[in-house]
Write a protein that holds these residues in place. Structure first.
Motif, PDB file in Angstrom:
ATOM      1  N   VAL A   1       0.971  -1.340  -0.126  1.00 12.28           N
ATOM      2  CA  VAL A   1      -0.020  -0.024   0.017  1.00 12.28           C
ATOM      3  C   VAL A   1       0.869   1.273  -0.114  1.00 12.28           C
ATOM      4  O   VAL A   1       0.724   2.087  -0.608  1.00 12.28           O
ATOM      5  CB  VAL A   1      -0.873  -0.027   1.206  1.00 12.28           C
ATOM      6  N   ASP A   2       2.058   1.079   0.991  1.00  9.05           N
ATOM      7  CA  ASP A   2       2.886   2.556   0.747  1.00  9.05           C
ATOM      8  C   ASP A   2       3.671   2.612  -0.614  1.00  9.05           C
ATOM      9  O   ASP A   2       3.645   3.749  -0.898  1.00  9.05           O
ATOM     10  CB  ASP A   2       3.803   2.184   1.906  1.00  9.05           C
ATOM     11  N   ALA A   3       3.814   1.751  -1.174  1.00 10.23           N
ATOM     12  CA  ALA A   3       4.577   1.624  -2.356  1.00 10.23           C
ATOM     13  C   ALA A   3       3.503   2.173  -3.343  1.00 10.23           C
ATOM     14  O   ALA A   3       3.947   3.023  -4.288  1.00 10.23           O
ATOM     15  CB  ALA A   3       5.026   0.284  -2.691  1.00 10.23           C
ATOM     16  N   THR A   4       2.313   1.795  -3.517  1.00  6.81           N
ATOM     17  CA  THR A   4       1.331   2.285  -4.345  1.00  6.81           C
ATOM     18  C   THR A   4       0.883   3.667  -4.148  1.00  6.81           C
ATOM     19  O   THR A   4       1.126   4.576  -5.035  1.00  6.81           O
ATOM     20  CB  THR A   4       0.037   1.444  -4.178  1.00  6.81           C
ATOM     21  N   ILE A   5       0.802   4.384  -2.737  1.00  6.62           N
ATOM     22  CA  ILE A   5       0.686   5.479  -2.350  1.00  6.62           C
ATOM     23  C   ILE A   5       1.728   6.680  -2.991  1.00  6.62           C
ATOM     24  O   ILE A   5       1.589   7.643  -3.222  1.00  6.62           O
ATOM     25  CB  ILE A   5       0.286   5.799  -1.156  1.00  6.62           C
ATOM     26  N   ALA A   6       3.055   5.804  -2.678  1.00  6.72           N
ATOM     27  CA  ALA A   6       4.250   6.611  -3.067  1.00  6.72           C
ATOM     28  C   ALA A   6       4.334   7.269  -4.373  1.00  6.72           C
ATOM     29  O   ALA A   6       4.781   8.011  -5.013  1.00  6.72           O
ATOM     30  CB  ALA A   6       5.504   6.019  -2.692  1.00  6.72           C
ATOM     31  N   LYS A   7       3.482   6.302  -5.494  1.00  9.96           N
ATOM     32  CA  LYS A   7       3.692   6.799  -6.821  1.00  9.96           C
ATOM     33  C   LYS A   7       2.682   7.675  -7.377  1.00  9.96           C
ATOM     34  O   LYS A   7       2.566   8.223  -8.336  1.00  9.96           O
ATOM     35  CB  LYS A   7       3.371   5.043  -7.723  1.00  9.96           C
ATOM     36  N   LEU A   8       1.640   8.008  -6.301  1.00 11.81           N
ATOM     37  CA  LEU A   8       0.652   8.828  -6.523  1.00 11.81           C
ATOM     38  C   LEU A   8       1.009  10.411  -6.212  1.00 11.81           C
ATOM     39  O   LEU A   8       1.989  10.488  -5.429  1.00 11.81           O
ATOM     40  CB  LEU A   8      -0.665   8.499  -5.931  1.00 11.81           C
ATOM     41  N   GLY A   9       0.457  11.315  -7.059  1.00  6.71           N
ATOM     42  CA  GLY A   9       0.694  12.563  -6.771  1.00  6.71           C
ATOM     43  C   GLY A   9       0.054  13.054  -5.399  1.00  6.71           C
ATOM     44  O   GLY A   9      -0.764  12.398  -4.677  1.00  6.71           O
ATOM     45  N   PRO A  10       0.240  14.510  -5.065  1.00 11.49           N
ATOM     46  CA  PRO A  10      -0.466  14.736  -3.712  1.00 11.49           C
ATOM     47  C   PRO A  10      -2.038  14.888  -3.703  1.00 11.49           C
ATOM     48  O   PRO A  10      -2.450  14.947  -4.769  1.00 11.49           O
ATOM     49  CB  PRO A  10       0.090  16.196  -3.526  1.00 11.49           C
ATOM     50  N   ASP A  11      -2.618  14.677  -2.788  1.00  9.49           N
ATOM     51  CA  ASP A  11      -3.993  14.722  -2.508  1.00  9.49           C
ATOM     52  C   ASP A  11      -4.233  15.709  -1.294  1.00  9.49           C
ATOM     53  O   ASP A  11      -3.764  15.701  -0.360  1.00  9.49           O
ATOM     54  CB  ASP A  11      -4.703  13.304  -2.298  1.00  9.49           C
ATOM     55  N   PRO A  12      -5.080  16.742  -1.830  1.00  7.30           N
ATOM     56  CA  PRO A  12      -5.499  17.921  -0.924  1.00  7.30           C
ATOM     57  C   PRO A  12      -5.923  17.504   0.495  1.00  7.30           C
ATOM     58  O   PRO A  12      -6.008  17.986   1.616  1.00  7.30           O
ATOM     59  CB  PRO A  12      -6.193  18.907  -1.618  1.00  7.30           C
ATOM     60  N   LEU A  13      -6.513  16.176   0.587  1.00  7.45           N
ATOM     61  CA  LEU A  13      -7.224  15.822   1.672  1.00  7.45           C
ATOM     62  C   LEU A  13      -6.490  14.974   2.253  1.00  7.45           C
ATOM     63  O   LEU A  13      -6.878  14.291   3.334  1.00  7.45           O
ATOM     64  CB  LEU A  13      -8.667  15.229   1.315  1.00  7.45           C
ATOM     65  N   VAL A  14      -5.209  14.596   2.048  1.00  8.28           N
ATOM     66  CA  VAL A  14      -4.208  13.714   2.347  1.00  8.28           C
ATOM     67  C   VAL A  14      -2.787  14.354   2.916  1.00  8.28           C
ATOM     68  O   VAL A  14      -2.501  14.326   3.960  1.00  8.28           O
ATOM     69  CB  VAL A  14      -3.997  12.611   1.293  1.00  8.28           C
ATOM     70  N   ASP A  15      -2.354  15.134   1.801  1.00  9.76           N
ATOM     71  CA  ASP A  15      -1.045  15.970   2.204  1.00  9.76           C
ATOM     72  C   ASP A  15      -1.675  17.338   2.900  1.00  9.76           C
ATOM     73  O   ASP A  15      -2.471  17.964   2.644  1.00  9.76           O
ATOM     74  CB  ASP A  15      -0.498  16.263   0.743  1.00  9.76           C
ATOM     75  N   SER A  16      -0.740  17.735   3.722  1.00  8.15           N
ATOM     76  CA  SER A  16      -0.791  19.177   4.139  1.00  8.15           C
ATOM     77  C   SER A  16      -0.684  20.346   3.290  1.00  8.15           C
ATOM     78  O   SER A  16      -0.096  19.815   1.968  1.00  8.15           O
ATOM     79  CB  SER A  16       0.469  19.460   5.099  1.00  8.15           C
ATOM     80  N   PRO A  17      -1.157  21.319   3.422  1.00  7.22           N
ATOM     81  CA  PRO A  17      -1.275  22.480   2.451  1.00  7.22           C
ATOM     82  C   PRO A  17      -0.008  22.668   1.745  1.00  7.22           C
ATOM     83  O   PRO A  17       0.053  22.942   0.672  1.00  7.22           O
ATOM     84  CB  PRO A  17      -1.952  23.689   3.141  1.00  7.22           C
ATOM     85  N   LYS A  18       1.123  22.965   2.691  1.00  6.67           N
ATOM     86  CA  LYS A  18       2.516  23.220   2.044  1.00  6.67           C
ATOM     87  C   LYS A  18       3.026  22.085   1.246  1.00  6.67           C
ATOM     88  O   LYS A  18       3.652  22.197   0.282  1.00  6.67           O
ATOM     89  CB  LYS A  18       3.419  23.806   3.219  1.00  6.67           C
ATOM     90  N   LYS A  19       3.157  21.085   2.069  1.00  6.04           N
ATOM     91  CA  LYS A  19       3.515  19.603   1.359  1.00  6.04           C
ATOM     92  C   LYS A  19       2.856  19.385   0.153  1.00  6.04           C
ATOM     93  O   LYS A  19       3.562  19.242  -0.994  1.00  6.04           O
ATOM     94  CB  LYS A  19       3.446  18.357   2.179  1.00  6.04           C
ATOM     95  N   GLY A  20       1.398  19.482  -0.202  1.00  7.68           N
ATOM     96  CA  GLY A  20       0.928  19.179  -1.249  1.00  7.68           C
ATOM     97  C   GLY A  20       1.318  20.158  -2.251  1.00  7.68           C
ATOM     98  O   GLY A  20       1.495  19.831  -3.663  1.00  7.68           O
ATOM     99  N   ALA A  21       1.197  21.511  -1.951  1.00  5.90           N
ATOM    100  CA  ALA A  21       1.491  22.415  -2.938  1.00  5.90           C
ATOM    101  C   ALA A  21       2.888  22.287  -3.521  1.00  5.90           C
ATOM    102  O   ALA A  21       3.233  22.555  -4.670  1.00  5.90           O
ATOM    103  CB  ALA A  21       1.453  24.050  -2.311  1.00  5.90           C
ATOM    104  N   ASP A  22       3.808  22.086  -2.576  1.00  5.51           N
ATOM    105  CA  ASP A  22       5.267  21.878  -3.020  1.00  5.51           C
ATOM    106  C   ASP A  22       5.517  20.706  -3.854  1.00  5.51           C
ATOM    107  O   ASP A  22       6.303  20.640  -4.941  1.00  5.51           O
ATOM    108  CB  ASP A  22       6.273  21.646  -1.879  1.00  5.51           C
ATOM    109  N   ARG A  23       4.832  19.764  -3.537  1.00  5.37           N
ATOM    110  CA  ARG A  23       5.020  18.537  -4.545  1.00  5.37           C
ATOM    111  C   ARG A  23       4.615  18.611  -5.829  1.00  5.37           C
ATOM    112  O   ARG A  23       4.804  18.093  -6.758  1.00  5.37           O
ATOM    113  CB  ARG A  23       4.242  17.204  -3.677  1.00  5.37           C
TER     114      ARG A  23
END
Length: 325
Positions: free
Chosen positions: A173-195
């Motif tokens: 599961v971690d490997a699958t999620i690592a391949k995905l881009g950021p999700d606003p409801l999962v990533d923090s605002p700054k981390k998501g915007a930076d990614r």
């Protein structure tokens, strides 16, 4: 295909109705019998969505990972618990403007008119949410080719037609999620915007394709892609590395806003600054909810120029050649 808000709503429903309960997992269709046997009898401890993928966690250390794809759907039946967004909508999913006005979508996306009565209701959740006939007997017989049935004491969920349905370990599961881009409801605002900025800025691929790339940003589909670009007045053919940083970060902020709105409403409402009357009309008809999506040949709501539609990597791309010049 369901976009990000739909998958988050399905995860919400699983958290409300199944988390903390032991479940019987079967494969009425037979194609997932081996996987179902690994999960049968375990208790669901969490449900989460990342982009268009959902992950059900069981107390035996395994996950059920699901991507609905073009044809997948979940059918819920029985005595429902309500997720917070449903409660805030007074039990109506996909038919309220969240201001206390009951609305019925003319296209049929009216979901539950009253989720608490009758108690044994049935609903289908996919790209849209639709109330089905109520049930007299629980659990109901599976309808159609049910890949996975998850049965708790008072509620059942049937999965049909998914693109992906697998049993996975936490590491997988971690490997699958690592391949995905950021999700606003999962990533923090700054981390998501930076990614998001990092992934957009490093490539010459046009922004109209990048927004559909789930490794760049998770959850955006054809509707949100067209609407985000229009709201940003951004030409979809602009190479990613030529989009100004402030524009990329504004896109992320707007995606966060639209995704949260979609989860709350159960609808992809992408128009803003509407009068109360126009808002009510838009919530009744999906044709009035968008600026450019599915409006090829019709006049732009802002400038009057006909909206264009073109094929981009096999998907239809809608845009205004003036507002997004």
């Amino acid at each position: 295909m369901p976009e990000g808000h739909s998958v988050h709503r399905i995860a919400n429903q699983f958290r409300a109705s199944f988390v903390g309960k032991p479940v019987e997992v079967t494969s009425p269709q037979g194609r997932f019998a081996a996987g179902a046997a690994k999960l049968d009898g375990a208790t669901i401890v969490d449900a989460k969505a990342v982009g268009k993928q959902m992950f059900l966690e069981f107390d035996n250390g395994l996950f059920l990972t699901v991507h609905l794809g073009l044809y997948g759907s979940w059918d819920f039946a029985g005595d429902f618990s309500l997720d917070p967004t449903t409660r805030s909508a007074k039990g109506r999913m996909g038919q309220t403007n969240m201001r206390g006005t009951e609305l019925v979508d003319s296209a049929g996306e009216d979901s539950w008119k009253s989720i608490g009565a009758p108690r044994r209701a049935r609903m289908r959740m996919s790209e849209s949410e639709k109330r089905e006939d109520d049930i007299d007997v629980f659990p109901p017989e599976p309808i159609g080719a049910v890949r996975v049935r998850i049965l708790a004491e008072t509620v059942v969920a049937d999965l049909r037609g998914p693109t992906k349905c697998d049993v996975a370990t936490p590491e997988e599961v971690d490997a699958t999620i690592a391949k995905l881009g950021p999700d606003p409801l999962v990533d923090s605002p700054k981390k998501g915007a930076d990614r998001f900025y990092e992934r957009v800025h490093k490539t010459k691929t046009m922004i109209g394709l990048l927004l559909m790339d789930q490794s760049v940003v998770a959850g955006v589909g054809n509707v949100y892609r067209a609407e985000l670009l229009y709201r940003a007045r951004l030409n979809p053919h602009t190479p990613g590395n030529e989009v100004p940083e402030e524009t990329v970060r504004a896109l992320w902020k707007d995606w966060t806003k639209l995704l949260k709105s979609g989860v709350e409403l159960g609808q992809m409402m992408t128009m803003s600054h509407l009068s109360k009357k126009s808002y009510a009309a838009a919530m009744k008809s999906r044709d009035d909810r968008h600026w450019v999506y599915h409006r090829e040949g019709l006049p732009c709501r802002t400038c009057g120029t006909n909206i264009l539609m073109e094929e981009a990597a096999g998907r239809k791309l809608y845009w205004c050649p003036v507002c997004q010049a």
